[in-house]
Design a protein around this motif. Structure first.
Motif, PDB file in Angstrom:
ATOM      1  N   TYR A  32       0.846  -1.194   0.000  1.00  0.00           N
ATOM      2  CA  TYR A  32       0.000   0.000   0.000  1.00  0.00           C
ATOM      3  C   TYR A  32       0.883   1.247   0.000  1.00  0.00           C
ATOM      4  CZ  TYR A  32      -4.389   2.502   0.886  1.00  0.00           C
ATOM      5  OH  TYR A  32      -5.500   3.297   0.795  1.00  0.00           O
ATOM      6  N   MET A  33       1.996   1.126  -0.690  1.00  0.00           N
ATOM      7  CA  MET A  33       2.807   2.330  -0.852  1.00  0.00           C
ATOM      8  C   MET A  33       2.217   3.180  -1.968  1.00  0.00           C
ATOM      9  SD  MET A  33       5.109   2.425   1.465  1.00  0.00           S
ATOM     10  CE  MET A  33       6.444   3.485   0.914  1.00  0.00           C
ATOM     11  N   CYS A  34       1.356   2.581  -2.775  1.00  0.00           N
ATOM     12  CA  CYS A  34       0.474   3.354  -3.646  1.00  0.00           C
ATOM     13  C   CYS A  34      -0.800   2.541  -3.759  1.00  0.00           C
ATOM     14  CB  CYS A  34       1.101   3.670  -5.008  1.00  0.00           C
ATOM     15  SG  CYS A  34       0.927   2.409  -6.267  1.00  0.00           S
ATOM     16  N   ALA A  35      -1.719   2.955  -4.590  1.00  0.00           N
ATOM     17  CA  ALA A  35      -3.031   2.312  -4.618  1.00  0.00           C
ATOM     18  C   ALA A  35      -3.090   1.105  -5.546  1.00  0.00           C
ATOM     19  CB  ALA A  35      -4.083   3.329  -5.024  1.00  0.00           C
ATOM     20  N   VAL A  68       7.082  -8.153  -9.667  1.00  0.00           N
ATOM     21  CA  VAL A  68       7.672  -6.832  -9.903  1.00  0.00           C
ATOM     22  C   VAL A  68       7.399  -5.924  -8.702  1.00  0.00           C
ATOM     23  CG1 VAL A  68       7.536  -4.759 -11.346  1.00  0.00           C
ATOM     24  CG2 VAL A  68       7.488  -7.039 -12.389  1.00  0.00           C
ATOM     25  N   ILE A  69       8.376  -5.158  -8.320  1.00  0.00           N
ATOM     26  CA  ILE A  69       8.164  -4.186  -7.247  1.00  0.00           C
ATOM     27  C   ILE A  69       8.832  -2.876  -7.664  1.00  0.00           C
ATOM     28  CG2 ILE A  69      10.231  -4.767  -5.899  1.00  0.00           C
ATOM     29  CD1 ILE A  69       8.251  -4.506  -3.400  1.00  0.00           C
ATOM     30  N   CYS A  70       8.253  -1.774  -7.225  1.00  0.00           N
ATOM     31  CA  CYS A  70       8.808  -0.474  -7.607  1.00  0.00           C
ATOM     32  C   CYS A  70       9.579   0.115  -6.423  1.00  0.00           C
ATOM     33  CB  CYS A  70       7.694   0.459  -8.054  1.00  0.00           C
ATOM     34  SG  CYS A  70       6.706   1.096  -6.694  1.00  0.00           S
ATOM     35  N   ALA A  71      10.161   1.287  -6.658  1.00  0.00           N
ATOM     36  CA  ALA A  71      10.962   1.928  -5.609  1.00  0.00           C
ATOM     37  C   ALA A  71      10.132   2.169  -4.361  1.00  0.00           C
ATOM     38  CB  ALA A  71      11.521   3.247  -6.142  1.00  0.00           C
ATOM     39  N   LYS A  72       8.904   2.586  -4.555  1.00  0.00           N
ATOM     40  CA  LYS A  72       8.056   2.850  -3.385  1.00  0.00           C
ATOM     41  C   LYS A  72       7.804   1.570  -2.609  1.00  0.00           C
ATOM     42  CE  LYS A  72       4.557   4.506  -5.747  1.00  0.00           C
ATOM     43  NZ  LYS A  72       4.845   4.671  -7.160  1.00  0.00           N
ATOM     44  N   GLY A  73       7.416   0.530  -3.342  1.00  0.00           N
ATOM     45  CA  GLY A  73       7.068  -0.716  -2.679  1.00  0.00           C
ATOM     46  C   GLY A  73       8.207  -1.266  -1.849  1.00  0.00           C
ATOM     47  N   SER A  74       9.409  -1.226  -2.395  1.00  0.00           N
ATOM     48  CA  SER A  74      10.539  -1.781  -1.653  1.00  0.00           C
ATOM     49  C   SER A  74      10.989  -0.870  -0.523  1.00  0.00           C
ATOM     50  CB  SER A  74      11.698  -2.079  -2.609  1.00  0.00           C
ATOM     51  OG  SER A  74      12.006  -0.933  -3.350  1.00  0.00           O
ATOM     52  N   HIS A 202      -2.496   1.898 -11.628  1.00  0.00           N
ATOM     53  CA  HIS A 202      -2.208   0.591 -12.195  1.00  0.00           C
ATOM     54  C   HIS A 202      -0.737   0.506 -12.591  1.00  0.00           C
ATOM     55  CE1 HIS A 202      -4.105  -3.115 -13.123  1.00  0.00           C
ATOM     56  NE2 HIS A 202      -3.731  -3.119 -14.370  1.00  0.00           N
ATOM     57  N   SER A 203       0.099   0.963 -11.699  1.00  0.00           N
ATOM     58  CA  SER A 203       1.490   1.266 -12.031  1.00  0.00           C
ATOM     59  C   SER A 203       2.293   0.056 -12.500  1.00  0.00           C
ATOM     60  CB  SER A 203       2.125   1.894 -10.798  1.00  0.00           C
ATOM     61  OG  SER A 203       3.455   2.173 -11.009  1.00  0.00           O
ATOM     62  N   ASN A 204       2.567  -0.893 -11.615  1.00  0.00           N
ATOM     63  CA  ASN A 204       3.397  -2.033 -12.033  1.00  0.00           C
ATOM     64  C   ASN A 204       2.737  -2.868 -13.124  1.00  0.00           C
ATOM     65  OD1 ASN A 204       5.620  -1.441 -10.527  1.00  0.00           O
ATOM     66  ND2 ASN A 204       5.081  -2.776  -8.819  1.00  0.00           N
TER      67      ASN A 204
HETATM   68  S1  SF4 Z   1       3.233  -0.039  -7.786  1.00  0.00           S
HETATM   69 FE1  SF4 Z   1       4.847  -0.033  -6.222  1.00  0.00          FE
HETATM   70  S2  SF4 Z   1       4.046   1.135  -4.508  1.00  0.00           S
HETATM   71 FE2  SF4 Z   1       2.315   0.646  -5.821  1.00  0.00          FE
HETATM   72  S3  SF4 Z   1       1.442  -1.200  -4.899  1.00  0.00           S
HETATM   73 FE3  SF4 Z   1       2.899  -1.842  -6.515  1.00  0.00          FE
HETATM   74  S4  SF4 Z   1       4.879  -2.137  -5.458  1.00  0.00           S
HETATM   75 FE4  SF4 Z   1       3.528  -0.973  -4.100  1.00  0.00          FE
END
Ligand code: SF4
Length: 989
Positions: A32-35, A68-74, A202-204
């Motif tokens: 939940y670092m983004c939606a 896949v994970i983004c900078a925010k998620g990690s 819907h980033s990643n």
């Molecule tokens: S795009 Fe990044 S911040 Fe958003 S839910 Fe996925 S890993 Fe977390």
């Protein structure tokens, strides 16, 4: 290690199973670092204080992000241990002013007592004096239920200032929308056109899909004033002036219709394009002609009868649209005859809806659009031809048979390999609804709706057009100690469904669903504070806000709103007497609270992303997911969900207590398992039934949470292949969706090329109805904007602005590395950016005499900011832009006084007004789309000039430093411990 770095062996294989050491365990939950709600694996190490987060990676087993994970998620670890964490309930000190952040810690029991007494009194007298507004939360099924059970219509989440134009514009046209509700089928597409989209929705999944799409040879065009993020990797960037996308889309329609690049068969069978619209003046003008015999087609639902008419060119007769008009051999006309109309038996003159669209589009030439958008007319012509060519000439068939709503068996499924995606760049304008309508109509004329390679729905969409959810609208039903008889939010289909008082004034404090903004399907949170302080239409007592930074970046007119939160009446009482703020962090808004409730982080609580709210469905079937706590809550933090269940039980809401007054649910997890709005349907659809062996529908399963925990926190139901496409008209799917409770009816969802819903409002505004009509000062506004066909008009702020003085558009984007205001507290992400610049095209900056890196003033008619400027070719010359919400008030979020975020970072919101002049009693009206109430964030006009060299080299305005509140975690103790732990001998290899 050095050898490993030099070898070809990967340092880290993201798909490898996690290898717990004797020190570490791994738990799955949802980010939940983004939606976007990616699946994550949280690696934990033991410590004397319990398990501590060591690092977070993506879960390869999760359908959404596939590892896949983004900078925010990690970087979630640095949010978990953020110095800004609140840890105990706080009450404003007696005598302390709001905004001074002077609090005393109190127990939860005291907090509950205060709330129970205060809210109990409100509920027993005038429930609408309690307002609950939430920010970027993901539990609107629960928060909405709480408000409904309380009995207040004054509830909404953040959608009104986010993307309601995108949701409503699409849903009122095709029955679904982008992101959670649907998206581009890039696996089968050949041309992908993205409009007005940053990297945040819907980033990643979008990044994964674009990567595959480009590798397989797809062509990607991005249309955006700014070339960042997705636009930076597009094959072609087409810069456009903000707020003019609707003009571009109308010009593309002009070319497609002029050159007959349209899907005739699709339009005739699956849309209302051939249906006949009444041309004669009177009560029915502009509405569809109909056969009063309800047996002439699927029954519909009263809001959406299917008894319309078409003109059959094959027989030369007027027929019922269903079933005759779709019979083999029929050829419904899409155009009027030479005389301009057909005539019904009673003499009424009618014409196909599509003829009206043709007439409209004919006036929108590429040259007209070029002058508005800045895109050469020849490029617009070429783009339309590219789209038409790909959708029609590069089409192919998938060998998937399906059956439509009229029993016709289609041996294969027609692919239309042209996909679109759009978000807030289209939505966040006061002309956004009609712009999104134009996009949805464009997609429809090319036959791309729920077709392979085009736009595809995600369950529970498509909904009916209009969805069968009316918003609460009966002032008589706001009664003491009584739940509302409908949910506070819904989709109006007619003026009779507006939430207004008998005199036509708004029923809700935010003015949603009033004549000012009739189709405000997500509420209008951005006007709550202004209206409540003004007492318009009435004063309220308590405003509870969850995860909403309304004293900073979540509000327009930030300075004004901060002042309003502190404003008092003649008796010395605050105009909003009681403010409750629930947040996990010491945001700017916390300083203004009377009562602060410390929330948990996403790693400390249970959550549901389910079908009653915002599931994470895939194209091939419904998906829901959960969060499971991986660490204990810090200090005395409690999940807001638990707080709501507790309050609902103490206040004895009927849905939460037995007739004897006993609580029904022990807490949130128990509630999720056992609450059923309909028999067999609950918050989660997986592993239902007593033994957990039923899915989608079934009795409550006491072990449901455990089943999700064992299955990566996600449940994915794959539909049979014959239900994957064409779901607006796919009878097996429509039957299935009704059986599973996703829809109330199983009738087809014809696309609304022409919206008789909008026309119903227009007729009321023109005085051509016998029912409800708007007050006189709003008649022209409704008449103008409730056009049943899409059209472009300048954003409303332009009309209220001297464009010679303020010639530039100013917009913001969320950065890839930070989500809203959440991440300026994050030690890792702050290393990516700790302050923001205003990005200006070099040509524009030099003309204004502003150096690259220089300080400048940005001024709108509403306010001014001082900031640093970066020259950038990646923005069209008439636009300036910056990242959103990096600038912070000094001391907020536990940033050290004088931190870059406060001294060099800035907030563009200071330049935006939440209201525009209008002839209402207050002299103003919300700065929003006149149809949906979507905040017009991107409509502001500015000018720029260099700052004087003698001026302070810091951003303006500056706020008084916010002190640390009691119990805030403070210095980054845990961050140090983390590294200290490694040095102290934890295994790290
Ligand atoms: S795009 Fe990044 S911040 Fe958003 S839910 Fe996925 S890993 Fe977390």
């Amino acid at each position: 290690m050095v050898f490993k770095l030099l070898s070809s062996e990967p340092l880290h294989d993201p798909l490898a199973a996690p290898a717990p050491t004797q020190d570490t365990t791994v738990k799955c939950t949802t980010c939940y670092m983004c939606a976007c709600r990616c699946g994550i694996r949280v690696h934990l190490a033991d410590s004397p204080d319990g398990p501590q987060v060591r690092y977070i990676d993506g879960n390869p087993e999760h359908p959404l992000n596939q590892g896949v994970i983004c900078a925010k998620g990690s970087s979630g670890i640095m949010k978990q241990y953020s110095p800004a964490r609140l840890t105990q309930p706080l009450l404003r000190k007696p005598g302390a002013e709001r905004g001074a952040a002077q609090f005393e810690p109190i127990s939860w029991e005291r907090a509950y007592d205060i709330l129970t007494e205060r809210l109990g009194k409100i509920r027993a007298t005038d429930p609408k004096k309690f307002a609950l507004f939430t920010g970027r939360d993901q539990m609107q099924a629960l928060t909405g239920l709480f408000a409904r059970q309380f009995g207040t219509p004054n509830y909404a989440a953040h959608g009104g200032f986010c993307s309601v134009n995108m949701a409503a514009g699409m849903i009122y046209t095709v029955g679904g929308s982008f992101w959670e509700f649907g998206g581009p089928d890039l696996d089968r597409s050949k041309l992908f056109v993205m409009l007005g989209t940053a990297e945040d929705h819907h980033s990643n999944p979008m990044k994964i899909a674009i990567s595959k799409f480009k590798r397989s040879g797809g062509r990607f065009i991005s249309i955006n004033p700014v070339r960042t993020g997705y636009s930076a990797i597009a094959d072609e960037w087409i810069p456009i002036k903000p707020g003019t996308d609707g003009a571009l889309l109308m010009a593309l329609l002009h070319v497609l219709l002029r050159d007959d690049l349209i899907d005739h068969a699709f339009l005739k069978r699956f849309t209302n394009a051939p249906q006949l619209v009444v041309l004669d003046e009177g009560l029915r003008e502009g509405l569809f002609a109909f056969d009063p015999d309800p047996a002439k087609g699927p029954p519909g639902d009263g809001r959406n009868p299917h008894n319309k008419l078409v003109f059959d060119k094959a027989s030369g007769r007027i027929l019922n649209a269903y079933p005759e008009g779709i019979a083999d051999g029929c050829d419904p006309a899409l155009e009027a005859p030479a005389e301009g109309y057909y005539t019904l038996a009673d003499g009424t003159r009618v014409t196909p809806a599509f003829q009206l669209l043709r007439d409209r589009a004919a006036t929108c030439s590429p040259q007209w659009a070029s002058d508005l958008t800045g895109i050469p007319a020849a490029r617009i012509e070429q783009l339309a031809h590219e789209m038409g060519h790909v959708a029609l000439q590069q089409a192919f068939e998938l060998p998937i048979p399906w059956t439509d709503a009229w029993g016709k068996e289609h041996p294969s499924t027609q692919a239309r390999p042209l996909a679109f995606h759009a978000m807030r760049g289209l939505a966040a304008h006061s002309n956004g609804f009609q712009t999104v309508r134009a996009l949805a109509v464009l997609m429809s004329v090319l036959g791309t709706i729920d077709a392979p390679g085009g736009f595809r729905h995600k369950a529970p969409y498509p909904r009916h057009i209009v969805p069968n959810y009316r918003a609460f609208n009966d002032p008589e039903m706001v009664k003491p100690n009584t739940p509302l008889n409908a949910a506070p939010l819904g989709f109006p289909a007619h003026p009779d469904e507006l939430a207004i008082l008998p005199d036509g004034q708004p029923l809700r404090i935010d003015h949603a669903y009033s004549w000012e903004h009739p189709l405000s399907a997500h509420g209008m949170m951005h006007n709550v504070i202004t209206n409540a302080v003004r007492g318009d239409p009435y004063r309220i007592d308590t405003l509870m806000m969850f995860m909403a930074n309304m004293a900073w970046n979540s509000t327009m007119n930030t300075q004004g709103v901060r002042e309003m939160l502190n404003r008092k009446d003649a008796a010395g009482e605050y105009m909003i007497p009681f403010l409750v703020v629930c947040d996990a962090f010491q945001s700017e808004t916390v300083a203004f609270a009377d009562l602060v409730l410390p929330d948990t982080t996403y790693l400390e609580r249970h959550d549901v992303m389910g079908m009653l709210d915002r599931p994470i469905s895939e194209f091939d079937g419904p998906v829901d997911s959960v969060r499971i706590p991986v660490v204990e809550p810090m200090g005395e933090c409690r999940p807001f969900q638990e707080v709501l269940i507790e309050l609902a039980s103490r206040l004895k809401f009927p849905a939460f207590t037995t007739p004897e007054g006993e609580r029904k649910f022990k807490g949130y997890t128990d509630f999720v398992v056992n609450f059923q709005p309909q028999p067999g349907i609950g918050f989660l659809m997986g592993w239902r039934g007593k033994n957990g062996d039923e899915h989608l529908r079934g009795e409550p399963n006491p072990n449901q949470w455990e089943a999700y925990e064992k299955n990566n926190c996600v449940f994915h139901y794959t539909l049979p292949e014959n239900m994957h496409f064409m779901r607006n008209w796919n009878q097996p799917y429509l039957d299935f969706a009704k059986e599973k409770g996703w829809r109330q009816k199983n009738d087809p969802v014809q696309l609304a090329i022409y919206s008789d819903t909008l026309q119903a409002f227009r007729l009321a505004a023109r005085g051509q109805t016998t029912g409800r009509q708007p007050p006189d000062h709003l008649r022209a506004r409704i008449d103008t904007y409730f056009d049943p066909l899409p059209f472009w008009y300048p954003p409303l702020e332009e009309a209220a602005t001297d464009l010679t003085t303020y010639p530039l558009n100013a917009i913001t984007q969320r950065p890839m590395a930070m989500y809203h205001s959440w991440d300026s507290q994050n030690a890792w992400l702050r290393q990516i950016h700790s302050h923001n610049y205003l990005h200006v095209n070099p040509q524009t900056a030099r003309a204004a005499g502003i150096e690259d890196g220089g300080w400048a003033w940005v001024e709108s008619q509403w306010g001014q900011v001082r900031c640093m400027v970066r020259h950038s070719e990646a923005v069209e010359p008439g636009t300036v832009w910056t990242w959103n919400a990096i600038g912070k008030a000094d001391g907020a979020w536990q940033l050290a006084p004088g931190a870059d975020e406060a001294r060099k970072g800035f907030l563009l919101n200071h330049l935006i007004s939440e209201e525009l002049p209008f002839n209402t009693a207050s002299g103003t009206i919300s700065n929003s789309d006149p149809i949906t109430g979507q905040a017009g964030w991107y409509d502001v006009r500015v000018r720029i000039r260099p700052a004087d060299p003698d001026e302070a080299q810091e951003t303006f305005p500056q706020m008084a430093t916010m002190p640390a509140v009691p119990g805030v975690l403070g210095k980054a103790v845990q961050v140090l411990t983390y590294f200290a732990g490694r040095n102290a001998g934890r295994k790290t290899s």
